[in-house]
Design a protein around this motif. Structure first.
Motif, PDB file in Angstrom:
ATOM      1  N   ALA A   6       0.759  -1.123  -0.136  1.00 36.17           N
ATOM      2  CA  ALA A   6      -0.087  -0.036   0.089  1.00 36.17           C
ATOM      3  C   ALA A   6       0.982   1.488  -0.053  1.00 36.17           C
ATOM      4  O   ALA A   6       0.615   2.283  -0.949  1.00 36.17           O
ATOM      5  N   GLY A   7       1.806   1.300   0.760  1.00 36.97           N
ATOM      6  CA  GLY A   7       2.978   2.586   0.683  1.00 36.97           C
ATOM      7  C   GLY A   7       3.421   2.671  -0.455  1.00 36.97           C
ATOM      8  O   GLY A   7       3.491   3.768  -0.888  1.00 36.97           O
ATOM      9  N   ILE A   8       3.939   1.552  -1.190  1.00 41.07           N
ATOM     10  CA  ILE A   8       4.351   1.745  -2.600  1.00 41.07           C
ATOM     11  C   ILE A   8       3.539   2.162  -3.549  1.00 41.07           C
ATOM     12  O   ILE A   8       3.753   2.979  -4.349  1.00 41.07           O
ATOM     13  N   GLU A   9       2.356   1.649  -3.453  1.00 43.23           N
ATOM     14  CA  GLU A   9       1.255   2.059  -4.415  1.00 43.23           C
ATOM     15  C   GLU A   9       1.023   3.565  -4.259  1.00 43.23           C
ATOM     16  O   GLU A   9       0.821   4.425  -5.210  1.00 43.23           O
ATOM     17  N   ARG A  10       1.152   4.105  -3.012  1.00 42.87           N
ATOM     18  CA  ARG A  10       0.827   5.598  -2.666  1.00 42.87           C
ATOM     19  C   ARG A  10       2.089   6.331  -3.229  1.00 42.87           C
ATOM     20  O   ARG A  10       1.676   7.423  -3.811  1.00 42.87           O
ATOM     21  N   ARG A  11       3.128   5.897  -3.169  1.00 44.64           N
ATOM     22  CA  ARG A  11       4.325   6.609  -3.484  1.00 44.64           C
ATOM     23  C   ARG A  11       4.166   6.792  -5.284  1.00 44.64           C
ATOM     24  O   ARG A  11       4.481   7.773  -5.804  1.00 44.64           O
ATOM     25  N   ILE A  12       3.820   5.495  -5.748  1.00 45.45           N
ATOM     26  CA  ILE A  12       3.501   5.352  -7.161  1.00 45.45           C
ATOM     27  C   ILE A  12       2.396   6.612  -7.587  1.00 45.45           C
ATOM     28  O   ILE A  12       2.808   7.098  -8.599  1.00 45.45           O
ATOM     29  N   VAL A  13       1.352   6.502  -7.186  1.00 46.39           N
ATOM     30  CA  VAL A  13       0.175   7.649  -7.299  1.00 46.39           C
ATOM     31  C   VAL A  13       0.807   8.932  -7.061  1.00 46.39           C
ATOM     32  O   VAL A  13       0.548  10.002  -8.010  1.00 46.39           O
ATOM     33  N   ASP A  14       1.550   9.358  -5.947  1.00 46.02           N
ATOM     34  CA  ASP A  14       2.362  10.682  -5.985  1.00 46.02           C
ATOM     35  C   ASP A  14       2.996  10.899  -6.848  1.00 46.02           C
ATOM     36  O   ASP A  14       2.925  12.094  -7.068  1.00 46.02           O
ATOM     37  N   VAL A  15       4.038  10.220  -7.212  1.00 45.25           N
ATOM     38  CA  VAL A  15       4.815  10.613  -8.343  1.00 45.25           C
ATOM     39  C   VAL A  15       4.157  11.031  -9.740  1.00 45.25           C
ATOM     40  O   VAL A  15       3.969  11.805 -10.463  1.00 45.25           O
ATOM     41  N   GLY A  16       2.974   9.907 -10.046  1.00 42.41           N
ATOM     42  CA  GLY A  16       2.003   9.982 -11.376  1.00 42.41           C
ATOM     43  C   GLY A  16       1.378  11.488 -11.400  1.00 42.41           C
ATOM     44  O   GLY A  16       1.371  12.041 -12.155  1.00 42.41           O
ATOM     45  N   LYS A  17       0.752  11.752  -9.999  1.00 42.51           N
ATOM     46  CA  LYS A  17       0.019  13.205  -9.637  1.00 42.51           C
ATOM     47  C   LYS A  17       1.098  14.308  -9.853  1.00 42.51           C
ATOM     48  O   LYS A  17       0.715  15.204 -10.716  1.00 42.51           O
ATOM     49  N   ALA A  18       2.088  14.312  -9.462  1.00 45.83           N
ATOM     50  CA  ALA A  18       3.133  15.245  -9.543  1.00 45.83           C
ATOM     51  C   ALA A  18       3.735  15.393 -11.111  1.00 45.83           C
ATOM     52  O   ALA A  18       3.914  16.488 -11.312  1.00 45.83           O
ATOM     53  N   ALA A  19       3.996  14.282 -11.777  1.00 45.50           N
ATOM     54  CA  ALA A  19       4.336  14.346 -13.106  1.00 45.50           C
ATOM     55  C   ALA A  19       3.280  14.930 -13.902  1.00 45.50           C
ATOM     56  O   ALA A  19       3.595  15.800 -14.803  1.00 45.50           O
ATOM     57  N   GLU A  20       2.049  14.867 -13.661  1.00 42.44           N
ATOM     58  CA  GLU A  20       1.002  15.718 -14.497  1.00 42.44           C
ATOM     59  C   GLU A  20       0.895  16.926 -14.205  1.00 42.44           C
ATOM     60  O   GLU A  20       0.728  17.706 -15.159  1.00 42.44           O
ATOM     61  N   ASP A  21       1.476  17.508 -13.027  1.00 44.03           N
ATOM     62  CA  ASP A  21       1.707  19.106 -12.988  1.00 44.03           C
ATOM     63  C   ASP A  21       2.832  19.655 -13.148  1.00 44.03           C
ATOM     64  O   ASP A  21       3.346  20.850 -13.151  1.00 44.03           O
ATOM     65  N   VAL A  83      11.601  10.835 -12.954  1.00 39.15           N
ATOM     66  CA  VAL A  83      10.566  11.029 -13.721  1.00 39.15           C
ATOM     67  C   VAL A  83      10.315  12.250 -14.712  1.00 39.15           C
ATOM     68  O   VAL A  83       9.815  12.253 -15.604  1.00 39.15           O
ATOM     69  N   PHE A  84      10.767  13.527 -13.687  1.00 41.23           N
ATOM     70  CA  PHE A  84      10.492  14.786 -14.159  1.00 41.23           C
ATOM     71  C   PHE A  84      11.566  15.083 -15.243  1.00 41.23           C
ATOM     72  O   PHE A  84      11.311  15.511 -16.432  1.00 41.23           O
ATOM     73  N   TYR A  85      12.577  14.429 -15.130  1.00 36.59           N
ATOM     74  CA  TYR A  85      13.757  14.831 -16.078  1.00 36.59           C
ATOM     75  C   TYR A  85      13.494  13.922 -17.265  1.00 36.59           C
ATOM     76  O   TYR A  85      13.745  14.373 -18.299  1.00 36.59           O
TER      77      TYR A  85
END
Length: 105
Positions: A6-21, A83-85
């Motif tokens: 669950a912790g890993i999934e949250r981090r992946i979602v956080d990275v995905g959301k941040a990448a969108e912005d 991810v951003f790079y």
């Protein structure tokens, strides 16, 4: 194990959301040295000790460069920075560097 997943999934979602912005133009602010560090990171040179050895710099300098990259890209950690790079490179804002320290060795 469920909590770890669950912790890993949250981090992946956080990275995905941040990448969108993420504004890929922020990557233009990276210095040549910072881009070199990111290129080495993409090649798997991910520890500060390895980075220091490749760049002939102290481990402390490697840490400072990493934090500078995070700040310039608006990343919380190395995963977001990568991810951003990559997003900036994919959009053609940054081309891979050809004249890196690793290529000169």
């Amino acid at each position: 194990i469920g909590a770890v997943i669950a912790g890993i999934e949250r981090r992946i979602v956080d990275v995905g959301k941040a990448a969108e912005d993420f504004d890929p133009n922020l990557a233009r602010n990276l210095s040549d040295r910072e881009r070199e560090v990111m290129d080495l990171t993409l090649k798997g040179k991910i520890t500060h000790a390895e980075m220091s050895e490749k760049l002939n710099r102290s481990e402390r300098t490697s840490h400072r460069v990493s934090f500078s990259i995070y700040n310039k890209l608006g990343a919380k950690n190395k995963i977001q920075a990568v991810v951003f790079y990559l997003a900036a490179r994919k959009k053609g804002i940054l081309a891979p560097q050809e004249n890196t320290q690793e290529n000169r060795l």
